[in-house]
Write an enzyme that holds these catalytic residues in place. Sequence first.
Site, PDB file in Angstrom:
ATOM      1  N   TRP A  45       0.869  -1.174   0.308  1.00 39.13           N
ATOM      2  CA  TRP A  45       0.001  -0.054   0.093  1.00 39.13           C
ATOM      3  C   TRP A  45       0.409   1.440  -0.417  1.00 39.13           C
ATOM      4  CZ3 TRP A  45      -4.393  -0.251  -2.351  1.00 39.13           C
ATOM      5  CH2 TRP A  45      -5.308  -0.799  -1.358  1.00 39.13           C
ATOM      6  N   ASP A  95      -0.716   7.339   6.542  1.00 40.16           N
ATOM      7  CA  ASP A  95      -1.430   7.090   6.699  1.00 40.16           C
ATOM      8  C   ASP A  95      -1.490   5.377   7.874  1.00 40.16           C
ATOM      9  OD1 ASP A  95      -4.032   5.015   5.771  1.00 40.16           O
ATOM     10  OD2 ASP A  95      -3.085   4.392   3.405  1.00 40.16           O
ATOM     11  N   LYS A 132     -11.908  -1.544   8.156  1.00 36.90           N
ATOM     12  CA  LYS A 132     -10.402  -1.904   9.512  1.00 36.90           C
ATOM     13  C   LYS A 132     -10.928  -2.152  10.593  1.00 36.90           C
ATOM     14  CE  LYS A 132      -7.809  -2.151   5.569  1.00 36.90           C
ATOM     15  NZ  LYS A 132      -7.450  -3.860   4.136  1.00 36.90           N
TER      16      LYS A 132
END
Length: 364
Positions: A104, A174, A198
């Site tokens: 990511w 992030d 999440k």
Amino acid sequence: MTPNSLNFSGGPGALPQAVLAQTREAIAALPETGLSVLGMSHRSDWFYSILHEAESNLRHLLGISDDYAITFLQGGSSLQFAMIPMNFAAGAGAPPEYVSSGYWSARAAAEAARVRTTRIAWDGRPGGYRKLPDLYTLDVARPSAYLHYVSNETVEGLQFPACEEAFAVPLVADMSSDFLSKPIRPGVFSMIYAHAQKNLGPAGVTVAIIDRSLLERIPNGLPSILDFRTHISHGSNYNTPPVFAIYVLTLITRWLRFDIGSLTAMQDINERKARRLYGALDALGDCVTVHADRRWRSQMNVAFTFGDARLDDAFLVSAREQGMVGLEGHRSIGGLRASLYNAVTPQAVGTLADALTAFSVHCI
């Protein structure tokens, strides 16, 4: 999947049972309005109260001062990969720098490079994304627009330790997959962002926490919807927001604040879960391989393999028969992955650990 299935998926992840019960009721009719949450107007007094409560709960849980703006956005982290350099990298003394430590963060760096000139401060790809750097030892140019990193690499199961000191340049994190899993020091960061699915609820909403001084960098002329100032000035209600996702996020923050008690309490629970699972995996010796180097193991995502795709597949079948789902590894590395987000209970982790121990006889 049965109603009692144990969800270890990397996302969408598990939700607390109390939140699921409240959500189920709200889909039929909100106690406050008598209308389904799915049909509530984003201009209603009820929704403005939800926006206010969500922000208030986040400030309480994380200790966020008024020096920071909080806004609720759409588009997930993928949109932020472009919005952040668009807003904060123009006219800076040096390009923004990116830590490429996994799937990511590499995506974030690649997307930013489409918008502005960037620099990779550290790249873990040559080592197979199995370890992380010490952020404070990186050679980052002092005039850099910012340093961006992903605090928890969901795919590879890597997690940075908490940042405790101010950085030499603005720090942008992030935190999508470990946000609200433990306390943080917000004042260390210039921006924190985290999408849901999440620890925050269903997909559809992204939280952005931004140092107000950073807003002064934003160039004029950006499309309104891509300008952070637009969303902040409109109280996260510039265009029709994801009402349902923000409502569930608010329920999650209530659960953390009033049921769990604090992020310190949540961290204690998460640490126990991670110790239980890693302990079971380590006890299997050469039978199983954990992807991340021991120092950098994530408490949220545990990526591992039996070293044989047939055994990995066989374990998935066995786990499903025992009511466990979502254990497939990410397509980029394969194998298996157990995500231990906040709502995954210690009992569920114990069931998984016992199943791994019992399955290990197939390795002989």
